[in-house]
Design a protein around this motif. Structure first.
Motif, mmCIF file in Angstrom:
data_model
loop_
_atom_site.group_PDB
_atom_site.id
_atom_site.type_symbol
_atom_site.label_atom_id
_atom_site.label_comp_id
_atom_site.label_asym_id
_atom_site.label_seq_id
_atom_site.Cartn_x
_atom_site.Cartn_y
_atom_site.Cartn_z
ATOM 1 N N PRO A 11 45.856 26.631 34.871
ATOM 2 C CA PRO A 11 46.722 25.663 34.181
ATOM 3 C C PRO A 11 47.688 26.301 33.180
ATOM 4 O O PRO A 11 48.845 25.922 33.116
ATOM 5 N N SER A 12 47.216 27.277 32.412
ATOM 6 C CA SER A 12 48.078 27.959 31.453
ATOM 7 C C SER A 12 47.427 29.268 31.032
ATOM 8 O O SER A 12 46.237 29.294 30.713
ATOM 9 N N VAL A 13 48.214 30.356 30.999
ATOM 10 C CA VAL A 13 47.684 31.638 30.537
ATOM 11 C C VAL A 13 47.613 31.679 29.011
ATOM 12 O O VAL A 13 47.154 32.655 28.437
ATOM 13 N N LYS A 14 48.071 30.611 28.373
ATOM 14 C CA LYS A 14 48.039 30.535 26.908
ATOM 15 C C LYS A 14 46.779 29.844 26.389
ATOM 16 O O LYS A 14 46.564 29.753 25.196
ATOM 17 N N SER A 15 45.927 29.365 27.308
ATOM 18 C CA SER A 15 44.705 28.668 26.886
ATOM 19 C C SER A 15 43.553 29.058 27.810
ATOM 20 O O SER A 15 43.734 29.793 28.761
ATOM 21 N N GLY A 16 42.412 28.524 27.526
ATOM 22 C CA GLY A 16 41.246 28.760 28.362
ATOM 23 C C GLY A 16 40.939 27.584 29.261
ATOM 24 O O GLY A 16 39.843 27.470 29.797
ATOM 25 N N GLU A 17 41.917 26.713 29.437
ATOM 26 C CA GLU A 17 41.720 25.536 30.273
ATOM 27 C C GLU A 17 41.434 25.947 31.709
ATOM 28 O O GLU A 17 42.068 26.855 32.243
ATOM 29 N N MET A 18 40.452 25.271 32.333
ATOM 30 C CA MET A 18 40.069 25.610 33.693
ATOM 31 C C MET A 18 39.841 24.342 34.500
ATOM 32 O O MET A 18 39.203 23.405 34.021
ATOM 33 N N THR A 19 40.334 24.330 35.726
ATOM 34 C CA THR A 19 40.096 23.192 36.600
ATOM 35 C C THR A 19 38.690 23.286 37.192
ATOM 36 O O THR A 19 38.081 24.357 37.226
ATOM 37 N N GLU A 20 38.213 22.173 37.677
ATOM 38 C CA GLU A 20 36.890 22.134 38.311
ATOM 39 C C GLU A 20 36.851 23.050 39.535
ATOM 40 O O GLU A 20 35.872 23.755 39.766
ATOM 41 N N GLN A 21 37.932 23.073 40.307
ATOM 42 C CA GLN A 21 37.986 23.920 41.508
ATOM 43 C C GLN A 21 37.950 25.398 41.140
ATOM 44 O O GLN A 21 37.257 26.186 41.784
ATOM 45 N N LEU A 22 38.684 25.787 40.111
ATOM 46 C CA LEU A 22 38.660 27.186 39.687
ATOM 47 C C LEU A 22 37.278 27.579 39.190
ATOM 48 O O LEU A 22 36.800 28.679 39.461
ATOM 49 N N TYR A 23 36.615 26.687 38.461
ATOM 50 C CA TYR A 23 35.252 26.969 37.994
ATOM 51 C C TYR A 23 34.328 27.194 39.190
ATOM 52 O O TYR A 23 33.539 28.144 39.211
ATOM 53 N N LYS A 24 34.452 26.351 40.199
ATOM 54 C CA LYS A 24 33.638 26.494 41.415
ATOM 55 C C LYS A 24 33.933 27.830 42.098
ATOM 56 O O LYS A 24 33.016 28.547 42.510
ATOM 57 N N ASN A 25 35.214 28.177 42.214
ATOM 58 C CA ASN A 25 35.600 29.444 42.859
ATOM 59 C C ASN A 25 35.044 30.645 42.095
ATOM 60 O O ASN A 25 34.546 31.601 42.704
ATOM 61 N N ILE A 26 35.149 30.608 40.786
ATOM 62 C CA ILE A 26 34.653 31.721 39.975
ATOM 63 C C ILE A 26 33.148 31.858 40.111
ATOM 64 O O ILE A 26 32.629 32.964 40.255
ATOM 65 N N THR A 27 32.438 30.747 40.094
ATOM 66 C CA THR A 27 30.984 30.776 40.253
ATOM 67 C C THR A 27 30.603 31.378 41.609
ATOM 68 O O THR A 27 29.693 32.209 41.692
ATOM 69 N N GLU A 28 31.292 30.972 42.658
ATOM 70 C CA GLU A 28 31.027 31.530 43.990
ATOM 71 C C GLU A 28 31.323 33.031 44.016
ATOM 72 O O GLU A 28 30.563 33.802 44.614
ATOM 73 N N ASN A 29 32.403 33.442 43.368
ATOM 74 C CA ASN A 29 32.749 34.862 43.335
ATOM 75 C C ASN A 29 31.736 35.673 42.531
ATOM 76 O O ASN A 29 31.442 36.818 42.885
ATOM 77 N N GLU A 30 31.202 35.102 41.467
ATOM 78 C CA GLU A 30 30.142 35.785 40.712
ATOM 79 C C GLU A 30 28.941 36.037 41.614
ATOM 80 O O GLU A 30 28.372 37.132 41.610
ATOM 81 N N GLU A 31 28.559 35.038 42.381
ATOM 82 C CA GLU A 31 27.414 35.172 43.282
ATOM 83 C C GLU A 31 27.673 36.240 44.338
ATOM 84 O O GLU A 31 26.790 37.062 44.624
ATOM 85 N N LEU A 32 28.869 36.250 44.904
ATOM 86 C CA LEU A 32 29.223 37.276 45.892
ATOM 87 C C LEU A 32 29.191 38.673 45.272
ATOM 88 O O LEU A 32 28.687 39.621 45.889
ATOM 89 N N LEU A 33 29.718 38.795 44.075
ATOM 90 C CA LEU A 33 29.724 40.091 43.404
ATOM 91 C C LEU A 33 28.290 40.565 43.131
ATOM 92 O O LEU A 33 27.977 41.744 43.332
ATOM 93 N N MET A 34 27.427 39.665 42.709
ATOM 94 C CA MET A 34 26.030 40.055 42.463
ATOM 95 C C MET A 34 25.352 40.491 43.765
ATOM 96 O O MET A 34 24.568 41.440 43.759
ATOM 97 N N GLU A 35 25.678 39.845 44.875
ATOM 98 C CA GLU A 35 25.130 40.255 46.169
ATOM 99 C C GLU A 35 25.626 41.651 46.549
ATOM 100 O O GLU A 35 24.859 42.470 47.054
#
Length: 128
Positions: A11-35
């Motif tokens: 949404p903006s590089v000036k804030s920490g605002e995050m969409t629900e979809q981005l949160y889901k994507n990041i969580t999935e990527n964390e899991e992949l990275l841990m694997e």
């Protein structure tokens, strides 16, 4: 910055605002990275995560809150869960010069050479 906000959907590089979809994507990527980390360790390898440098211009354009939410919080969760080593060069003043980059975040040949020399040296120190 345009790519981050328009192509990645931040949404903006000036804030920490995050969409629900981005949160889901990041969580999935964390899991992949841990694997991937576990797979490396199971093969006797010692993975190291590297946060590359960015130009001083990029550091000024992207807020610390944005970096915290999109980079450092997920990275720290992976690190806490796996114990993986992290080498972080993002805030290194050594690589601020825009002359080391093709654009504000992709290094040119000279920048890559300098960074790789530093990275290999740091990896060798970690291996001692």
């Amino acid at each position: 910055i345009y790519d981050w906000e328009h192509n990645l959907g931040i949404p903006s590089v000036k804030s920490g605002e995050m969409t629900e979809q981005l949160y889901k994507n990041i969580t999935e990527n964390e899991e992949l990275l841990m694997e991937m980390i576990l797979c490396c360790e199971n093969k006797g390898l010692e993975p190291v995560l590297v946060v590359p440098p960015v130009s001083g211009m990029m550091k000024k354009a992207v807020s610390m809150q944005c970096l915290k939410v999109y980079l450092y919080d997920p990275l720290n969760r992976v690190k806490e869960h796996t114990g993986v080593k992290v080498l972080d060069y993002m805030n290194s003043d050594e690589f601020d010069d825009l002359g080391l980059y093709l654009n504000s975040d992709c290094m040119n040949e000279n920048g890559r050479g300098l960074f790789m020399k530093r990275l290999v040296g740091d990896l060798m120190k970690k291996g001692e």
